[in-house]
Design an enzyme around this catalytic site. Structure first.
Site, short mmCIF file in Angstrom:
data_model
loop_
_atom_site.label_atom_id
_atom_site.label_comp_id
_atom_site.label_asym_id
_atom_site.label_seq_id
_atom_site.Cartn_x
_atom_site.Cartn_y
_atom_site.Cartn_z
N ARG A 74 13.87 3.34 -11.59
CA ARG A 74 14.02 4.71 -9.94
C ARG A 74 14.85 5.04 -9.68
NH1 ARG A 74 8.46 6.91 -8.49
NH2 ARG A 74 8.29 5.26 -6.76
N ARG B 41 1.65 -2.03 -2.43
CA ARG B 41 1.38 -0.06 -2.75
C ARG B 41 0.31 0.18 -3.71
NH1 ARG B 41 7.21 2.30 -3.57
NH2 ARG B 41 5.95 4.15 -4.38
N ARG C 70 -5.57 10.23 -0.49
CA ARG C 70 -5.20 8.88 -1.38
C ARG C 70 -6.67 7.72 -0.37
NH1 ARG C 70 1.08 8.61 -1.42
NH2 ARG C 70 1.09 7.68 -2.82
N ARG D 174 15.25 3.87 -3.97
CA ARG D 174 13.43 3.78 -2.46
C ARG D 174 13.40 2.68 -1.71
NH1 ARG D 174 8.17 8.00 -4.29
NH2 ARG D 174 7.65 6.15 -2.25
P1 AMP Z 1 4.94 8.68 -1.71
O1 AMP Z 1 6.19 9.65 -0.91
O2 AMP Z 1 3.10 9.54 -2.29
O3 AMP Z 1 5.21 8.34 -2.54
O4 AMP Z 1 3.99 8.16 -0.48
C1 AMP Z 1 5.44 7.44 -0.03
C2 AMP Z 1 4.53 6.48 1.71
O5 AMP Z 1 3.70 7.83 2.15
C3 AMP Z 1 2.79 6.04 1.31
O6 AMP Z 1 3.41 4.60 0.62
C4 AMP Z 1 2.68 5.98 2.06
O7 AMP Z 1 2.96 4.93 2.75
C5 AMP Z 1 2.39 6.85 2.90
N1 AMP Z 1 1.31 8.05 2.32
C6 AMP Z 1 1.63 9.54 0.99
N2 AMP Z 1 0.63 9.79 1.18
C7 AMP Z 1 -0.19 8.98 1.73
C8 AMP Z 1 -1.94 9.98 1.86
N3 AMP Z 1 -1.88 10.58 1.71
N4 AMP Z 1 -2.10 8.53 3.13
C9 AMP Z 1 -1.67 7.98 2.99
N5 AMP Z 1 -0.46 7.69 3.19
C10 AMP Z 1 0.36 7.85 2.34
#
Ligand code: AMP
Length: 215
Positions: A126, A170, A87, A159
């Site tokens: 969602r 985000r 990311r 969520r």
């Molecule tokens: P997700 O499960 O992909 O929707 O991610 C949920 C949260 O996890 C994000 O809002 C970030 O806080 C953290 N997160 C997930 N993937 C990453 C990443 N590659 N780099 C940094 N934070 C991450």
């Protein structure tokens, strides 16, 4: 067949949904969603990062990169779908070096493009199963009395980071830190943009075409 891929896109672009469909169809293992799972399990890492997740900020690159290295040690680098990783540019650069060290490389960077309207609509409706992680929309699911997962009967809930203010953060993180990766992967000639505003099956047809290399 292309077996080493990253799925990129805004929150609500369908990364998790497509990752799950790829695993089911092609048997390629997927990473998602490591940090949310750590938080739900209450592990030391989960507890350490829970607040960051709840604010909608990105977790530090060091933590994420270590998780991915662990994942690759455990699963090997023969095939993988990284959902929402990388990311940031440092994450993308680290991934390239890790894979080079393992004498391999990424085959595909799939970018799910969605409008802000789609993001807001999807995130506000969602629902996710607390037990198996299945994601659906409140509109699509016709619940008679209670929100129940069609697969495992688990409890469907929102969520906690799908709240409007957290989403704002985000999206800001996505726009400033993740968008620059498009250029990085375009230069490596592995970037493919897919219109993610459409139904999951229609999007998956395009994703499958890329994996099967039918272009
Ligand atoms: P997700 O499960 O992909 O929707 O991610 C949920 C949260 O996890 C994000 O809002 C970030 O806080 C953290 N997160 C997930 N993937 C990453 C990443 N590659 N780099 C940094 N934070 C991450």
């Amino acid at each position: 067949m292309k077996r080493r891929l990253v799925l990129l896109g805004a929150p609500g672009s369908g990364k998790g949904t497509q990752a799950e469909m790829i695993t089911r169809q092609f048997g390629i293992p997927v990473t998602s969603p490591i940090l949310r799972r750590e938080r739900d399990l209450g592990t030391p890492l989960g507890l350490k990062t829970a607040e960051t997740l709840q604010r909608g900020d990105l977790v530090s690159d060091d933590i994420i990169i270590e998780l991915i290295e662990d994942w690759l040690r455990l699963h090997g680098s023969h095939g993988f779908v990284f959902d929402g990783f990388p990311r940031t540019l440092p994450q993308a650069q680290s991934l390239s070096s890790i894979l080079a060290r393992l004498r391999t490389a990424l085959d595909l960077a799939i970018w799910l493009e969605v409008s802000e309207e789609t993001v807001r609509e999807r995130i506000s409706g969602r629902l996710q199963c607390r037990s198996c992680g299945f994601v659906t929309s409140a509109n699509a699911a016709k619940f008679s009395e209670r929100a129940v997962c069609p697969y495992c009967d688990g409890h469907l809930e929102r969520r906690s980071d799908d709240d409007v203010t957290v989403l704002q953060k985000r999206l800001a993180e996505y726009n400033t830190k993740t968008q620059p990766l498009a250029d990085f992967y375009r230069k490596m000639s592995i970037l493919h943009r897919i219109d993610g505003n459409r139904d999951r099956e229609v999007v998956f047809a395009d994703v499958s075409g890329l994996i099967e290399d039918k272009r």
